[in-house]
Design a protein around this motif. Structure first.
Motif, PDB file in Angstrom:
ATOM      1  N   VAL A   2       0.838  -1.207   0.000  1.00 40.00           N
ATOM      2  CA  VAL A   2       0.000   0.000   0.000  1.00 40.00           C
ATOM      3  C   VAL A   2       0.869   1.252   0.000  1.00 40.00           C
ATOM      4  CG1 VAL A   2      -1.714   1.342   1.276  1.00 40.00           C
ATOM      5  CG2 VAL A   2      -1.930  -1.144   1.134  1.00 40.00           C
ATOM      6  N   GLY A   3       1.789   1.310   0.967  1.00 43.58           N
ATOM      7  CA  GLY A   3       2.586   2.519   1.137  1.00 43.58           C
ATOM      8  C   GLY A   3       3.539   2.794  -0.007  1.00 43.58           C
ATOM      9  N   PHE A   4       3.965   1.734  -0.711  1.00 48.58           N
ATOM     10  CA  PHE A   4       4.893   1.961  -1.823  1.00 48.58           C
ATOM     11  C   PHE A   4       4.298   1.554  -3.172  1.00 48.58           C
ATOM     12  CE2 PHE A   4       8.308   0.514  -4.688  1.00 48.58           C
ATOM     13  CZ  PHE A   4       8.909   1.745  -4.908  1.00 48.58           C
ATOM     14  N   ASP A   5       4.041   0.249  -3.370  1.00 44.67           N
ATOM     15  CA  ASP A   5       3.676  -0.238  -4.701  1.00 44.67           C
ATOM     16  C   ASP A   5       2.426   0.435  -5.264  1.00 44.67           C
ATOM     17  OD1 ASP A   5       5.413  -3.068  -5.086  1.00 44.67           O
ATOM     18  OD2 ASP A   5       5.016  -2.490  -3.022  1.00 44.67           O
ATOM     19  N   LEU A   6       1.312   0.326  -4.532  1.00 39.08           N
ATOM     20  CA  LEU A   6       0.069   0.898  -5.040  1.00 39.08           C
ATOM     21  C   LEU A   6       0.140   2.418  -5.102  1.00 39.08           C
ATOM     22  CD1 LEU A   6      -2.743  -1.286  -3.425  1.00 39.08           C
ATOM     23  CD2 LEU A   6      -1.570  -1.567  -5.617  1.00 39.08           C
ATOM     24  N   ARG A   7       0.782   3.031  -4.096  1.00 36.56           N
ATOM     25  CA  ARG A   7       0.880   4.481  -4.093  1.00 36.56           C
ATOM     26  C   ARG A   7       1.732   4.965  -5.262  1.00 36.56           C
ATOM     27  NH1 ARG A   7      -2.479   8.061  -3.316  1.00 36.56           N
ATOM     28  NH2 ARG A   7      -1.518  10.096  -3.325  1.00 36.56           N
ATOM     29  N   PHE A   8       2.839   4.272  -5.552  1.00 37.57           N
ATOM     30  CA  PHE A   8       3.688   4.635  -6.686  1.00 37.57           C
ATOM     31  C   PHE A   8       2.915   4.488  -7.996  1.00 37.57           C
ATOM     32  CE2 PHE A   8       6.827   4.096  -9.982  1.00 37.57           C
ATOM     33  CZ  PHE A   8       7.854   4.961  -9.621  1.00 37.57           C
ATOM     34  N   LEU A   9       2.200   3.376  -8.142  1.00 35.55           N
ATOM     35  CA  LEU A   9       1.419   3.162  -9.368  1.00 35.55           C
ATOM     36  C   LEU A   9       0.338   4.235  -9.530  1.00 35.55           C
ATOM     37  CD1 LEU A   9       1.032  -0.724  -9.230  1.00 35.55           C
ATOM     38  CD2 LEU A   9       2.414   0.599 -10.861  1.00 35.55           C
ATOM     39  N   GLN A  10      -0.309   4.614  -8.421  1.00 35.88           N
ATOM     40  CA  GLN A  10      -1.322   5.671  -8.493  1.00 35.88           C
ATOM     41  C   GLN A  10      -0.694   6.989  -8.942  1.00 35.88           C
ATOM     42  OE1 GLN A  10      -5.043   5.606  -7.415  1.00 35.88           O
ATOM     43  NE2 GLN A  10      -4.555   7.088  -9.023  1.00 35.88           N
ATOM     44  N   ASN A  11       0.474   7.323  -8.384  1.00 33.86           N
ATOM     45  CA  ASN A  11       1.143   8.567  -8.758  1.00 33.86           C
ATOM     46  C   ASN A  11       1.560   8.566 -10.225  1.00 33.86           C
ATOM     47  OD1 ASN A  11       0.887   9.655  -6.193  1.00 33.86           O
ATOM     48  ND2 ASN A  11       2.896   8.942  -5.508  1.00 33.86           N
ATOM     49  N   ARG A  12       2.048   7.426 -10.707  1.00 36.47           N
ATOM     50  CA  ARG A  12       2.447   7.359 -12.115  1.00 36.47           C
ATOM     51  C   ARG A  12       1.225   7.433 -13.026  1.00 36.47           C
ATOM     52  NH1 ARG A  12       5.853   9.766 -13.053  1.00 36.47           N
ATOM     53  NH2 ARG A  12       6.192   8.822 -15.115  1.00 36.47           N
ATOM     54  N   CYS A  13       0.119   6.800 -12.637  1.00 33.39           N
ATOM     55  CA  CYS A  13      -1.106   6.908 -13.440  1.00 33.39           C
ATOM     56  C   CYS A  13      -1.584   8.356 -13.505  1.00 33.39           C
ATOM     57  CB  CYS A  13      -2.198   6.018 -12.853  1.00 33.39           C
ATOM     58  SG  CYS A  13      -1.960   4.255 -13.183  1.00 33.39           S
ATOM     59  N   ASP A  14      -1.540   9.034 -12.360  1.00 36.14           N
ATOM     60  CA  ASP A  14      -1.943  10.438 -12.345  1.00 36.14           C
ATOM     61  C   ASP A  14      -1.046  11.267 -13.251  1.00 36.14           C
ATOM     62  OD1 ASP A  14      -3.868   9.725 -10.523  1.00 36.14           O
ATOM     63  OD2 ASP A  14      -2.762  10.461  -8.770  1.00 36.14           O
ATOM     64  N   ALA A  15       0.257  11.015 -13.218  1.00 38.43           N
ATOM     65  CA  ALA A  15       1.196  11.776 -14.039  1.00 38.43           C
ATOM     66  C   ALA A  15       1.017  11.474 -15.527  1.00 38.43           C
ATOM     67  CB  ALA A  15       2.625  11.470 -13.612  1.00 38.43           C
ATOM     68  N   LEU A  16       0.683  10.219 -15.835  1.00 39.66           N
ATOM     69  CA  LEU A  16       0.527   9.810 -17.230  1.00 39.66           C
ATOM     70  C   LEU A  16      -0.878  10.056 -17.766  1.00 39.66           C
ATOM     71  CD1 LEU A  16       2.448   6.421 -16.928  1.00 39.66           C
ATOM     72  CD2 LEU A  16       3.239   8.452 -18.176  1.00 39.66           C
ATOM     73  N   GLY A  17      -1.803  10.420 -16.881  1.00 37.47           N
ATOM     74  CA  GLY A  17      -3.172  10.689 -17.316  1.00 37.47           C
ATOM     75  C   GLY A  17      -3.951   9.451 -17.692  1.00 37.47           C
ATOM     76  N   ILE A  18      -3.670   8.332 -17.010  1.00 44.77           N
ATOM     77  CA  ILE A  18      -4.408   7.092 -17.278  1.00 44.77           C
ATOM     78  C   ILE A  18      -5.073   6.630 -15.986  1.00 44.77           C
ATOM     79  CG2 ILE A  18      -2.900   6.382 -19.157  1.00 44.77           C
ATOM     80  CD1 ILE A  18      -1.506   4.487 -17.222  1.00 44.77           C
ATOM     81  N   PRO A  19      -6.193   5.916 -16.075  1.00 46.44           N
ATOM     82  CA  PRO A  19      -6.877   5.462 -14.851  1.00 46.44           C
ATOM     83  C   PRO A  19      -6.128   4.317 -14.198  1.00 46.44           C
ATOM     84  CG  PRO A  19      -7.998   4.624 -16.799  1.00 46.44           C
ATOM     85  CD  PRO A  19      -6.935   5.558 -17.296  1.00 46.44           C
ATOM     86  N   PHE A  20      -6.255   4.236 -12.887  1.00 53.32           N
ATOM     87  CA  PHE A  20      -5.707   3.105 -12.132  1.00 53.32           C
ATOM     88  C   PHE A  20      -6.877   2.382 -11.497  1.00 53.32           C
ATOM     89  CE2 PHE A  20      -2.969   1.582  -8.396  1.00 53.32           C
ATOM     90  CZ  PHE A  20      -2.544   0.469  -9.106  1.00 53.32           C
ATOM     91  N   ALA A  21      -7.620   1.668 -12.334  1.00 53.03           N
ATOM     92  CA  ALA A  21      -8.870   1.023 -11.914  1.00 53.03           C
ATOM     93  C   ALA A  21      -8.582  -0.405 -11.494  1.00 53.03           C
ATOM     94  CB  ALA A  21      -9.891   1.069 -13.047  1.00 53.03           C
ATOM     95  N   LEU A  22      -8.091  -0.572 -10.270  1.00 55.53           N
ATOM     96  CA  LEU A  22      -7.670  -1.872  -9.794  1.00 55.53           C
ATOM     97  C   LEU A  22      -8.810  -2.653  -9.140  1.00 55.53           C
ATOM     98  CD1 LEU A  22      -4.853  -3.191  -9.892  1.00 55.53           C
ATOM     99  CD2 LEU A  22      -4.559  -2.544  -7.497  1.00 55.53           C
ATOM    100  N   GLY A  23      -9.917  -1.985  -8.830  1.00 59.82           N
ATOM    101  CA  GLY A  23     -11.024  -2.657  -8.173  1.00 59.82           C
ATOM    102  C   GLY A  23     -11.869  -3.464  -9.137  1.00 59.82           C
TER     103      GLY A  23
END
Length: 303
Positions: free
Chosen positions: A224-245
C-alpha cells in the motif's frame, strides 16, 4: 438464500442520503450488495437533543428518538439519526467545540450496520441478485450472520522502479495458479515475461492481467505505502486510470491527518493485505521494517 464472505465495505453519499456498499465473495463469484438510504447514528444524553440540533444546524441533524439505552454511567440517551456521515461529522465537530459528548460518533456507518447484525465475515442474504458482466449485484436484501468459509483467490504484487528517474520498470504478479512479469523491454521476452514499450503499457497490461485473474486478495510487502501508491502517482502523471477494483472501480485513498507517511487504500471488491501493517497490528516491532531485515529476524534468512 445467498451465502458469502465480506471483502470490502464503503459508503457513498448521494445528496442528503447515503448508500452502504459491500463486496462479497461467494461460491458463484463476486457480489456487490447495496443498502440504500442508510442513516448514520450517534447518541446524546436525553435533554441535550435540542442543544445539539442548534449547534449543528438543520442541514446536519435529521431526527432524534428517546431510547431505553444508557451509557456505562447509567445516563439515559437519545439516538440521533443523520441522513449522511457528513452530517454526523458536522454535528460531532460542533459538539466537541462546546464539550457536549456525542456517544459512538466515531463508528463508520458500514461498521455499525454489521455490528448490529453480529456479522463479522460470513453473511447470509435473502434476495435475488442481478448479473452484471462478471459480477452480480443485489439491492436492499435482508442480511444476517452466516457461516460461509470461502476459498479466496490471492495474488502477490511487487513492482521495480528506477530510483534515478522515479519511473516504473516492471510489475510482477504471482499466485499458485498464475504468474506474470510485465516490464519495459523489446525483442523476444523470456518465458513468463511480457515486454511493454512504455510505463503506461506496463501498468495497463498489469491491470488487465490482474482483472482477468480476478483475485479476492492482493498481498505484498509495503504494497500500500509503496507499490500501489507509486502506481497511483504514475497513473496520475501519465493521465491514465488506475482502476484496480472490481468492475474497473478506482482506488479510494485515505491519509491520516497525524502522519504523512502512512496511506490506506480501499480497492472495491478486493482486500489488500500489506505485510508491514499486518505485523504492526500484531504488535511486532523491528529496528527496520525492510523485507531483508524482517525476513532475517523471523526466518533466519534474507529475502
Amino acid at each position: 438464500m445467498i451465502e458469502g464472505f465480506l471483502l470490502t465495505r464503503e459508503w457513498h453519499e448521494r445528496g442528503d442520503s447515503q448508500d452502504l456498499v459491500f463486496w462479497l465473495t461467494t461460491a458463484s463469484g463476486p457480489l456487490e450488495v447495496v443498502f440504500e438510504d442508510q442513516e448514520s447514528i450517534a447518541f446524546v444524553a436525553q435533554g441535550d437533543e435540542g442543544k445539539l440540533s442548534r449547534l449543528s444546524g438543520k442541514a446536519a441533524l435529521c431526527r432524534t428518538a428517546s431510547l431505553e439505552l444508557r451509557t456505562f454511567a447509567g445516563e439515559p440517551v437519545s439516538a440521533c439519526y443523520f441522513r449522511s456521515q457528513r452530517g454526523l461529522n458536522v454535528a460531532r465537530s460542533a459538539a466537541q467545540r462546546v464539550g457536549l459528548t456525542l456517544h459512538e460518533a466515531d463508528l463508520r456507518p458500514t461498521d455499525r450496520f454489521l455490528m448490529e447484525r453480529f456479522i463479522t465475515g460470513a453473511i447470509q442474504l435473502d434476495g435475488l441478485p442481478e448479473q452484471r458482466g462478471r459480477y452480480r449485484t443485489l439491492s436492499n436484501p435482508k442480511a444476517a450472520r452466516g457461516d460461509y468459509r470461502p476459498q479466496l483467490r490471492v495474488v502477490s504484487l511487487d513492482i521495480e522502479t528506477s530510483v534515478s528517474s522515479d519511473t516504473l520498470l516492471s510489475v510482477a504478479l504471482f499466485s499458485p495458479s498464475f504468474e506474470a512479469v510485465v516490464m519495459l523491454g523489446d525483442g523476444q521476452p523470456p518465458a513468463g515475461v511480457i515486454f511493454a514499450d512504455s510505463e503506461a503499457e506496463v501498468i495497463q497490461t498489469s491491470v488487465r492481467l490482474l482483472d482477468q485473474y480476478d483475485p479476492d486478495v492482493i498481498i505484498g510487502w509495503n504494497v500500500v505505502g509503496f507499490d500501489l501508491r507509486f502506481l497511483q502517482n504514475r497513473c496520475d502523471a501519465l493521465g491514465i486510470p488506475f482502476a484496480l477494483g472490481r468492475d474497473a472501480r478506482p482506488i479510494s485513498w485515505r491519509h491520516p491527518t497525524t502522519s504523512d507517511e502512512r496511506n490506506y487504500a480501499l480497492v472495491p471488491g478486493r482486500v489488500v493485505l500489506d505485510g508491514i501493517e499486518l505485523l504492526r497490528n500484531a504488535t511486532y516491532s523491528f529496528e527496520s521494517f525492510s523485507l531483508e531485515y524482517v525476513a532475517g529476524e523471523l526466518l533466519g534468512r534474507g529475502k
